[in-house]
Design an enzyme around this catalytic site. Structure first.
Site, PDB file in Angstrom:
ATOM      1  N   TYR A 160      21.146 -23.634  -8.615  1.00  0.00           N
ATOM      2  CA  TYR A 160      19.996 -23.318  -7.757  1.00  0.00           C
ATOM      3  C   TYR A 160      19.437 -21.948  -8.155  1.00  0.00           C
ATOM      4  CZ  TYR A 160      17.253 -22.227  -3.613  1.00  0.00           C
ATOM      5  OH  TYR A 160      16.227 -21.890  -2.771  1.00  0.00           O
ATOM      6  N   GLU A 191      10.859 -22.360  -6.259  1.00  0.00           N
ATOM      7  CA  GLU A 191      12.242 -22.833  -6.077  1.00  0.00           C
ATOM      8  C   GLU A 191      12.584 -23.864  -7.142  1.00  0.00           C
ATOM      9  OE1 GLU A 191      13.320 -25.616  -2.845  1.00  0.00           O
ATOM     10  OE2 GLU A 191      14.773 -24.095  -2.233  1.00  0.00           O
TER      11      GLU A 191
END
Ligand code: ADP
Ligand code: MG
Length: 399
Positions: free
Chosen positions: A119, A207
């Site tokens: 991530y 993101e």
């Protein structure tokens, strides 16, 4: 402003970021043609909506055991049948709310042999006034859940704008992802490319979930969400061109045409206020009195009849609205002018729900007289507390 995954990936690719090959498609035929252009033999068909959690999402029109909005296809024929199942149907994910979102676009992309998912995101951290990179070894899952149950697995790395992205930032990202050797180098490079893109495009959020390590040792961006600072959009016509209005609330689009800052909320009291701070305070005091605002609406400095009329119409599009509270401070605009605008607008829209008006400021008495003599059932209020109590009492009478 938000854009679709495929659009964000195309933008990122211009900054050198590694992405799997992919082609967007609006029809089943286009999806098939896209698959034929890709090397295969594995394809992933991805629903393009402005919401995450697509993989685990469910289509309203399909049986409960049908797969979600991210599907691995092993042939062009499978791409075709998945495209048929997805296009035009409504995908419900943790981020769409119960209503879900209709899938009108697909992205057909290379199937990647994944070794591990990571991530990486970037946001403007208002506290430090800097861009913060948020990094975790736990990719592919809900980051809020990771933050809640294993916060030690999330690292935050802040970049000083005066210094810019330095090699040590890249090393910190690699270390947080527990990468070494060539993969660590790639992590530094990709973080720098993403940071450069973030600044160059005036993003407010970027993101990457997941960033993947492939079985053959490359780091690729597999999914991305990108949103932009709307105050900077004038600098990026190429970004504005990516806007997909079907993803946005029609009332919010209408409001933006009149330069009204409108955000729909879930309550039953419509609010029309000038000034964002006063609008926030108005919503707070409605809540304090036991009801909920149906919207945030800042009519801005010049509350003209045209703007007030548009604002009434936008508020009344929401069938949940059982009453309207107008709270206006006449500073630059005088209260009598505002009162004229409110009366004209209420007549034009043939207002059927109770209306409480609190006016304060220059020429307030003339303004109140205009409201009182209008022949309309407008309930006048003297201050914020009085206005909130009155509108709450009014909507409780009708509901
Ligand atoms: P969402 O976050 O909306 O569910 P993602 O694009 O992150 O959508 O896809 C969900 C999961 O599907 C990823 O975590 C990954 O495991 C898998 N996936 C997505 N794209 C690909 C791809 N091109 N190749 C292989 N697997 C993929
Ligand atoms: Mg994802």
């Amino acid at each position: 402003m938000n854009i679709h995954e495929y659009q964000a990936k195309e933008l990122l690719a211009k900054f050198g970021v590694g992405i799997p090959a992919g082609i967007a498609a609006l029809t089943v035929e286009e999806a098939v043609a896209a698959a034929k252009q890709l090397p295969g033999p594995l394809y992933v068909v991805k629903a393009q909506i402005h919401a995450g959690g697509r993989g685990k999402g469910k289509f309203k029109e399909l049986p409960a055991d049908a797969k979600g909005g991210v599907r691995l296809a092993k042939s062009v024929e499978e791409v075709e049948s998945f495209a048929k199942e997805m296009l035009g149907n409504t995908l419900v994910t943790v981020q769409t709310g119960e209503a879900g979102k209709q899938v009108n676009r697909l992205y057909v992309t290379d199937g990647v042999d994944i070794a591990k998912e990571y991530y990486l995101s970037m946001v403007v951290d208002r506290g430090t006034g800097r861009v913060a990179m948020i990094v975790s070894t736990e990719g592919g899952m809900d980051i809020e859940e990771v933050a809640h149950s294993t916060p030690e697995k999330i690292a935050t790395i802040v970049v000083d704008p005066a210094q810019g992205f330095m090699p040590h930032h890249g090393r910190a990202v690699a270390a947080a992802l527990k990468l070494s050797g060539d993969l660590a180098k790639q992590a530094g490079t990709i973080a720098k490319q993403l940071f450069t893109a973030f600044n160059a495009l005036d993003c407010d959020m970027l993101e990457i979930n997941p960033l993947v390590e492939t079985k053959d040792g490359n780091l690729l961006v597999l999914d991305t969400k990108m949103s932009f600072d709307s105050n900077a959009l004038y600098r990026h016509p190429e970004v504005v061109a990516l806007r997909d209005e079907t993803e946005e609330d029609p009332a919010e689009i209408e409001a933006s045409k009149y330069d009204l800052a409108y955000i729909k909320l879930d309550g039953n009291i419509g609010c029309m206020v000038n000034g964002a701070g006063l609008a926030m305070a108005t919503m707070d005091i409605i809540k304090l009195n036991g009801e909920f605002p149906a919207n945030f609406l800042d009519v801005g400095g010049g509350a003209t009849t045209e703007k007030v009329t548009a604002a009434f119409k936008i508020i009344l599009r929401d069938p949940a609205v059982k009453g309207i509270l107008v709270n206006i401070f006449g500073g630059i605009m005088k209260c009598d002018i505002i009162a004229d605008g409110i009366v004209a607008a209420a007549k034009e829209v043939n207002l059927q729900v109770p209306l409480v008006v609190r006016l304060e400021g220059t020429n307030v008495q003339q303004g109140k007289d205009i409201l009182a003599n209008s022949g309309l059932p407008i309930v006048p209020a003297n201050d914020l507390g009085d206005a909130a109590q009155k509108i709450v009492a009014e909507v409780r009478k009708v509901s």
